[in-house]
Design a protein around this motif. Structure first.
Motif, PDB file in Angstrom:
ATOM      1  N   VAL A 111      35.454 -13.834  30.605  1.00 11.37           N
ATOM      2  CA  VAL A 111      36.537 -14.150  31.534  1.00 11.37           C
ATOM      3  C   VAL A 111      37.786 -13.397  31.089  1.00 11.37           C
ATOM      4  O   VAL A 111      38.223 -13.517  29.941  1.00 11.37           O
ATOM      5  CB  VAL A 111      36.816 -15.667  31.578  1.00 11.37           C
ATOM      6  CG1 VAL A 111      37.985 -15.965  32.494  1.00 11.37           C
ATOM      7  CG2 VAL A 111      35.577 -16.428  32.023  1.00 11.37           C
ATOM      8  N   ILE A 112      38.340 -12.578  32.016  1.00 11.95           N
ATOM      9  CA  ILE A 112      39.509 -11.774  31.664  1.00 11.95           C
ATOM     10  C   ILE A 112      40.721 -12.066  32.556  1.00 11.95           C
ATOM     11  O   ILE A 112      41.781 -11.474  32.355  1.00 11.95           O
ATOM     12  CB  ILE A 112      39.186 -10.274  31.695  1.00 11.95           C
ATOM     13  CG1 ILE A 112      38.746  -9.826  33.086  1.00 11.95           C
ATOM     14  CG2 ILE A 112      38.144  -9.920  30.640  1.00 11.95           C
ATOM     15  CD1 ILE A 112      38.670  -8.313  33.253  1.00 11.95           C
ATOM     16  N   GLY A 113      40.575 -12.964  33.519  1.00  9.15           N
ATOM     17  CA  GLY A 113      41.709 -13.254  34.384  1.00  9.15           C
ATOM     18  C   GLY A 113      41.397 -14.302  35.430  1.00  9.15           C
ATOM     19  O   GLY A 113      40.288 -14.820  35.509  1.00  9.15           O
ATOM     20  N   THR A 114      42.411 -14.589  36.227  1.00 11.95           N
ATOM     21  CA  THR A 114      42.335 -15.618  37.261  1.00 11.95           C
ATOM     22  C   THR A 114      42.760 -15.032  38.598  1.00 11.95           C
ATOM     23  O   THR A 114      43.627 -14.164  38.642  1.00 11.95           O
ATOM     24  CB  THR A 114      43.278 -16.788  36.926  1.00 11.95           C
ATOM     25  OG1 THR A 114      42.960 -17.276  35.635  1.00 11.95           O
ATOM     26  CG2 THR A 114      43.172 -17.913  37.919  1.00 11.95           C
ATOM     27  N   VAL A 115      42.160 -15.512  39.671  1.00 10.62           N
ATOM     28  CA  VAL A 115      42.560 -15.128  41.023  1.00 10.62           C
ATOM     29  C   VAL A 115      43.060 -16.378  41.728  1.00 10.62           C
ATOM     30  O   VAL A 115      42.387 -17.408  41.719  1.00 10.62           O
ATOM     31  CB  VAL A 115      41.374 -14.527  41.813  1.00 10.62           C
ATOM     32  CG1 VAL A 115      41.777 -14.250  43.253  1.00 10.62           C
ATOM     33  CG2 VAL A 115      40.859 -13.269  41.144  1.00 10.62           C
ATOM     34  N   ASP A 170      40.017 -18.458  29.958  1.00  8.07           N
ATOM     35  CA  ASP A 170      40.286 -17.078  29.607  1.00  8.07           C
ATOM     36  C   ASP A 170      39.684 -16.731  28.247  1.00  8.07           C
ATOM     37  O   ASP A 170      39.819 -17.478  27.288  1.00  8.07           O
ATOM     38  CB  ASP A 170      41.795 -16.836  29.603  1.00  8.07           C
ATOM     39  CG  ASP A 170      42.134 -15.361  29.604  1.00  8.07           C
ATOM     40  OD1 ASP A 170      41.463 -14.597  30.320  1.00  8.07           O
ATOM     41  OD2 ASP A 170      43.068 -14.984  28.877  1.00  8.07           O
ATOM     42  N   LEU A 224      37.697 -16.808  38.915  1.00  9.68           N
ATOM     43  CA  LEU A 224      37.996 -16.092  37.683  1.00  9.68           C
ATOM     44  C   LEU A 224      37.503 -14.656  37.784  1.00  9.68           C
ATOM     45  O   LEU A 224      36.505 -14.380  38.453  1.00  9.68           O
ATOM     46  CB  LEU A 224      37.320 -16.780  36.494  1.00  9.68           C
ATOM     47  CG  LEU A 224      37.772 -18.213  36.215  1.00  9.68           C
ATOM     48  CD1 LEU A 224      36.933 -18.817  35.088  1.00  9.68           C
ATOM     49  CD2 LEU A 224      39.246 -18.260  35.867  1.00  9.68           C
ATOM     50  N   ILE A 225      38.191 -13.754  37.107  1.00 10.51           N
ATOM     51  CA  ILE A 225      37.741 -12.368  37.000  1.00 10.51           C
ATOM     52  C   ILE A 225      36.871 -12.282  35.759  1.00 10.51           C
ATOM     53  O   ILE A 225      37.288 -12.672  34.667  1.00 10.51           O
ATOM     54  CB  ILE A 225      38.921 -11.392  36.899  1.00 10.51           C
ATOM     55  CG1 ILE A 225      39.827 -11.546  38.119  1.00 10.51           C
ATOM     56  CG2 ILE A 225      38.415  -9.953  36.766  1.00 10.51           C
ATOM     57  CD1 ILE A 225      41.132 -10.784  38.011  1.00 10.51           C
ATOM     58  N   THR A 230      33.905  -5.306  36.663  1.00  9.48           N
ATOM     59  CA  THR A 230      34.439  -6.647  36.869  1.00  9.48           C
ATOM     60  C   THR A 230      33.978  -7.213  38.201  1.00  9.48           C
ATOM     61  O   THR A 230      33.581  -6.479  39.107  1.00  9.48           O
ATOM     62  CB  THR A 230      35.981  -6.658  36.815  1.00  9.48           C
ATOM     63  OG1 THR A 230      36.479  -5.800  37.830  1.00  9.48           O
ATOM     64  CG2 THR A 230      36.489  -6.219  35.450  1.00  9.48           C
ATOM     65  N   GLU A 269      34.365  -9.816  33.364  1.00 10.87           N
ATOM     66  CA  GLU A 269      33.911  -8.478  33.004  1.00 10.87           C
ATOM     67  C   GLU A 269      32.483  -8.582  32.483  1.00 10.87           C
ATOM     68  O   GLU A 269      32.214  -9.377  31.579  1.00 10.87           O
ATOM     69  CB  GLU A 269      34.818  -7.881  31.927  1.00 10.87           C
ATOM     70  CG  GLU A 269      34.436  -6.475  31.544  1.00 10.87           C
ATOM     71  CD  GLU A 269      35.449  -5.827  30.619  1.00 10.87           C
ATOM     72  OE1 GLU A 269      35.676  -4.624  30.767  1.00 10.87           O
ATOM     73  OE2 GLU A 269      36.003  -6.531  29.756  1.00 10.87           O
TER      74      GLU A 269
END
Length: 93
Positions: A6-10, A51, A25-26, A40, A28
């Motif tokens: 998990v590298i980020g949030t939308v 995260d 979640l983004i 991704t 990778e």
């Protein structure tokens, strides 16, 4: 099914009504040795991942059916996080 990090949030305030309350979640994609593949994807989170966590991601019909209860089945999603990974062990043959 694949491993990801998990590298980020939308955040999406306007979306399909059946996705109300879902967290996106983004992720990778990663190799079995946990190195990044540099690809991704946005996935709906069904397990409360955060995260930096290593997760298991499913796609297709498995992702659509990964929701919680009757209300969250047949979701219009391509990817869903269905597990948080504690360890990865690969046998050297």
């Amino acid at each position: 099914m694949y491993l990801g990090k998990v590298i980020g949030t939308v955040v999406s305030t306007v979306k399909c009504p059946s996705l109300t309350g879902c967290k996106f979640l983004i992720v990778e994609k990663i190799n079995q040795d946990l190195t990044a593949k540099k690809q991704t994807e946005v996935a709906v989170d069904t397990v409360g991942a955060g995260d930096g966590e290593t997760v298991i991601v499913v796609g297709g019909s498995s992702a659509r059916m990964s929701g919680d209860g009757e209300k969250k089945t047949n979701l219009p999603v391509d990817a869903a996080i269905v597990g948080i990974v504690d360890t990865v062990e690969v046998s050297q043959c």
